[in-house]
Design an enzyme around this catalytic site. Structure first.
Site, PDB file in Angstrom:
ATOM      1  N   GLN A  11       2.636   8.108   6.445  1.00 38.77           N
ATOM      2  CA  GLN A  11       1.386   7.420   6.827  1.00 38.77           C
ATOM      3  C   GLN A  11       1.621   5.919   6.987  1.00 38.77           C
ATOM      4  OE1 GLN A  11      -2.475   8.869   5.143  1.00 38.77           O
ATOM      5  NE2 GLN A  11      -1.214   9.113   3.315  1.00 38.77           N
ATOM      6  N   ASP A  30      13.901   8.566   8.112  1.00 42.39           N
ATOM      7  CA  ASP A  30      13.031   9.484   7.360  1.00 42.39           C
ATOM      8  C   ASP A  30      13.705  10.851   7.361  1.00 42.39           C
ATOM      9  OD1 ASP A  30      10.760  11.062   6.350  1.00 42.39           O
ATOM     10  OD2 ASP A  30       9.566   9.301   6.811  1.00 42.39           O
ATOM     11  N   ASP A  45      18.314  12.494   4.599  1.00 43.68           N
ATOM     12  CA  ASP A  45      17.792  12.573   3.232  1.00 43.68           C
ATOM     13  C   ASP A  45      18.289  11.324   2.518  1.00 43.68           C
ATOM     14  OD1 ASP A  45      17.247  12.892   0.592  1.00 43.68           O
ATOM     15  OD2 ASP A  45      17.970  14.952   0.461  1.00 43.68           O
ATOM     16  N   TYR A 108       6.469  -0.097  -2.419  1.00 42.79           N
ATOM     17  CA  TYR A 108       5.067   0.274  -2.648  1.00 42.79           C
ATOM     18  C   TYR A 108       4.945   1.113  -3.919  1.00 42.79           C
ATOM     19  CZ  TYR A 108       5.093  -1.454   2.007  1.00 42.79           C
ATOM     20  OH  TYR A 108       5.283  -2.285   3.075  1.00 42.79           O
ATOM     21  N   ASP A 111      -1.700   3.095  -8.039  1.00 39.10           N
ATOM     22  CA  ASP A 111      -2.679   2.996  -9.129  1.00 39.10           C
ATOM     23  C   ASP A 111      -2.378   4.012 -10.242  1.00 39.10           C
ATOM     24  OD1 ASP A 111      -3.172   4.860  -7.059  1.00 39.10           O
ATOM     25  OD2 ASP A 111      -5.234   5.156  -7.700  1.00 39.10           O
ATOM     26  N   TYR A 134       4.431  11.925 -11.222  1.00 41.46           N
ATOM     27  CA  TYR A 134       4.468  11.019 -10.064  1.00 41.46           C
ATOM     28  C   TYR A 134       4.332   9.577 -10.532  1.00 41.46           C
ATOM     29  CZ  TYR A 134       2.519   8.523  -6.003  1.00 41.46           C
ATOM     30  OH  TYR A 134       2.248   7.590  -5.021  1.00 41.46           O
ATOM     31  N   TRP A 159      -5.147   5.549  -2.967  1.00 41.42           N
ATOM     32  CA  TRP A 159      -5.907   6.459  -2.107  1.00 41.42           C
ATOM     33  C   TRP A 159      -5.649   6.179  -0.614  1.00 41.42           C
ATOM     34  CZ3 TRP A 159     -11.466   7.692  -4.298  1.00 41.42           C
ATOM     35  CH2 TRP A 159     -11.369   8.005  -5.653  1.00 41.42           C
TER      36      TRP A 159
HETATM   37  N1  NAP Z   1      -0.739   8.504  -0.292  1.00 36.96           N
HETATM   38  C1  NAP Z   1      -1.417   7.890  -1.253  1.00 36.96           C
HETATM   39  O1  NAP Z   1      -2.591   8.201  -1.511  1.00 36.96           O
HETATM   40  C2  NAP Z   1      -0.794   6.757  -2.035  1.00 36.96           C
HETATM   41  C3  NAP Z   1      -1.529   6.184  -3.089  1.00 36.96           C
HETATM   42  C4  NAP Z   1      -0.957   5.129  -3.810  1.00 36.96           C
HETATM   43  C5  NAP Z   1       0.315   4.689  -3.480  1.00 36.96           C
HETATM   44  N2  NAP Z   1       1.006   5.263  -2.470  1.00 36.96           N
HETATM   45  C6  NAP Z   1       2.345   4.772  -2.172  1.00 36.96           C
HETATM   46  O2  NAP Z   1       2.316   4.198  -0.872  1.00 36.96           O
HETATM   47  C7  NAP Z   1       3.579   4.395  -0.233  1.00 36.96           C
HETATM   48  C8  NAP Z   1       3.379   5.052   1.116  1.00 36.96           C
HETATM   49  O3  NAP Z   1       2.737   6.299   0.920  1.00 36.96           O
HETATM   50  P1  NAP Z   1       2.386   7.267   2.141  1.00 36.96           P
HETATM   51  O4  NAP Z   1       1.046   7.821   1.893  1.00 36.96           O
HETATM   52  O5  NAP Z   1       2.713   6.617   3.434  1.00 36.96           O
HETATM   53  O6  NAP Z   1       3.439   8.448   1.860  1.00 36.96           O
HETATM   54  P2  NAP Z   1       3.881   9.607   2.850  1.00 36.96           P
HETATM   55  O7  NAP Z   1       2.945   9.730   3.994  1.00 36.96           O
HETATM   56  O8  NAP Z   1       4.142  10.812   1.972  1.00 36.96           O
HETATM   57  O9  NAP Z   1       5.269   9.058   3.425  1.00 36.96           O
HETATM   58  C9  NAP Z   1       6.445   9.047   2.674  1.00 36.96           C
HETATM   59  C10 NAP Z   1       7.573   9.398   3.607  1.00 36.96           C
HETATM   60  O10 NAP Z   1       8.800   9.428   2.843  1.00 36.96           O
HETATM   61  C11 NAP Z   1       9.532  10.575   3.278  1.00 36.96           C
HETATM   62  N3  NAP Z   1      10.498  11.049   2.307  1.00 36.96           N
HETATM   63  C12 NAP Z   1      10.245  11.708   1.143  1.00 36.96           C
HETATM   64  N4  NAP Z   1      11.414  12.067   0.571  1.00 36.96           N
HETATM   65  C13 NAP Z   1      12.409  11.623   1.377  1.00 36.96           C
HETATM   66  C14 NAP Z   1      13.827  11.714   1.346  1.00 36.96           C
HETATM   67  N5  NAP Z   1      14.468  12.330   0.334  1.00 36.96           N
HETATM   68  N6  NAP Z   1      14.551  11.169   2.346  1.00 36.96           N
HETATM   69  C15 NAP Z   1      13.911  10.559   3.384  1.00 36.96           C
HETATM   70  N7  NAP Z   1      12.579  10.427   3.481  1.00 36.96           N
HETATM   71  C16 NAP Z   1      11.830  10.980   2.490  1.00 36.96           C
HETATM   72  C17 NAP Z   1       8.444  11.618   3.500  1.00 36.96           C
HETATM   73  O11 NAP Z   1       8.931  12.700   4.256  1.00 36.96           O
HETATM   74  P3  NAP Z   1       8.226  14.162   4.064  1.00 36.96           P
HETATM   75  O12 NAP Z   1       6.772  13.968   4.386  1.00 36.96           O
HETATM   76  O13 NAP Z   1       8.946  15.009   5.057  1.00 36.96           O
HETATM   77  O14 NAP Z   1       8.436  14.525   2.630  1.00 36.96           O
HETATM   78  C18 NAP Z   1       7.396  10.798   4.233  1.00 36.96           C
HETATM   79  O15 NAP Z   1       7.619  10.760   5.631  1.00 36.96           O
HETATM   80  C19 NAP Z   1       4.413   5.210  -1.219  1.00 36.96           C
HETATM   81  O16 NAP Z   1       5.227   4.365  -1.977  1.00 36.96           O
HETATM   82  C20 NAP Z   1       3.391   5.859  -2.123  1.00 36.96           C
HETATM   83  O17 NAP Z   1       3.909   6.161  -3.408  1.00 36.96           O
HETATM   84  C21 NAP Z   1       0.479   6.281  -1.732  1.00 36.96           C
END
Ligand code: NAP
Length: 308
Positions: A11, A30, A45, A108, A111, A134, A159
């Site tokens: 995202q 990715d 990976d 990143y 919360d 997590y 979120w």
């Molecule tokens: N989403 C939320 O609500 C939320 C809330 C608070 C904080 N955050 C933080 O904000 C940041 C961005 O989150 P986001 O929502 O954009 O996350 P996301 O959509 O899940 O994107 C994370 C990306 O990392 C990739 N990834 C995971 N494991 C990997 C690996 N071993 N090698 C290469 N790529 C890998 C995922 O691929 P796959 O999808 O194929 O696994 C995905 O494309 C993160 O640090 C997250 O912890 C997110």
């Protein structure tokens, strides 16, 4: 400057790709290809240490933006090893490389590193106490970066949603389109954040670092959009804007329920609200409007659906 962007298909990563090209040549990576076309993309990976090393040596980034993460909060309870590999060891390895090579690192966090029973919006120095694997893995990633001594900004957010990917907005829309009446949790509060606004906040950090390379502001910063809502209140806003954008004919029937009605493997905090004063004071980055964000996302989904 070369920029390495991890998690480019996620995202946040998808929003960052085009924005980052303003600041340099982007090398994106990715597990799978993003839904938009990108030059210099490596499918990989990123927990494979040798492959990561090769990518870093090849791209020689002056800036690493780590949007890769293991974000499957419930799955992490039974897959601790992978959650820690992606959320803790990867940031540690990136930070070590950044320190050794004088690169900056934007990372990143969440919360969910907080226990979630506060009565005020969390500030950066509040005591942490994750309730789930997590959150523990993300906290370990933060600590590794801070301890590395590299030039870093850790942006904690909450979120996250966007017009693509796995998120609450798209899940709610899919359920509403089945014509079901919905029960949504009303005793967990947070600040829904559009991935694009988080990406724009990241650009604010980069610009500040460029303007002040000798004494860049580093540390942990909270960024989220400007409204505090429960999941139930968030759902109301999603459906209102979805109707206006022509995504739904009418709003579904919606009832508020306590989280205990939906037991999940991972416990979640009741209070996930982040105070964004520090990022505003340090970088002049203001929390963006939630109302505008949810409207823009609904319109983006609508435009995409009309094209397909
Ligand atoms: N989403 C939320 O609500 C939320 C809330 C608070 C904080 N955050 C933080 O904000 C940041 C961005 O989150 P986001 O929502 O954009 O996350 P996301 O959509 O899940 O994107 C994370 C990306 O990392 C990739 N990834 C995971 N494991 C990997 C690996 N071993 N090698 C290469 N790529 C890998 C995922 O691929 P796959 O999808 O194929 O696994 C995905 O494309 C993160 O640090 C997250 O912890 C997110």
């Amino acid at each position: 400057m070369n920029i390495l962007l991890t998690g480019a298909a996620g995202q946040l990563g998808s929003e960052l790709i085009s924005l980052l090209t303003t600041y340099g040549t982007v090398f994106a990576t990715d597990l799978s290809k993003p839904h938009i076309t990108v030059e210099n993309f490596t499918e990989l990976d990123i927990c494979n240490t040798n492959e990561l090393k090769r990518l870093l040596e090849q791209s020689q980034p002056g800036l690493i933006v780590n949007a890769a993460a293991y974000t499957a909060v419930d799955q992490a309870e039974s897959d601790r090893e992978t959650a820690f590999a992606v959320n803790a060891k990867l940031p540690a390895d990136l930070a070590t490389w950044a320190k050794q090579n004088d690169a900056g690192l934007i990372h990143y966090s969440t919360d969910y590193i907080f226990e979630g029973s506060a009565t005020h919006p969390y500030v950066e120095d509040d005591m942490t106490g994750p309730r789930n694997v997590y959150g523990e893995s993300k906290l370990a990633g933060e600590e590794a970066i801070t301890n590395s001594g590299c030039k870093h900004a850790i942006l904690r957010t909450s979120w996250v949603y966007s017009s693509h990917g796995k998120n609450f907005v798209l899940s709610m829309l899919a359920l509403a389109r089945k014509g079901l009446s919905l029960k949504v949790v009303d005793d967990q509060q947070g600040c829904p954040t559009w991935a694009r606004n988080l990406a724009l906040a990241s650009c604010g950090v980069i610009e500040s670092w460029q303007q002040d390379p000798a004494t860049p502001a580093v540390g942990v910063f909270h960024y989220c959009d400007d409204r505090t809502l429960s999941w139930y209140e968030f759902a109301i806003q999603i459906f209102r804007t979805a109707v206006k954008a022509g995504l739904l004919q009418k709003e579904p029937e919606l009832s508020p329920v306590p989280a205990t009605e939906f037991p999940t493997p991972a416990q979640r905090p009741e209070w996930s609200v982040l105070d964004t004063s520090k990022i505003e004071e340090t970088f002049n980055i203001q929390a963006a409007s939630f109302d505008q964000a949810i409207t823009d996302v609904s319109n983006e989904i609508s435009n995409r659906e009309q094209k397909s």
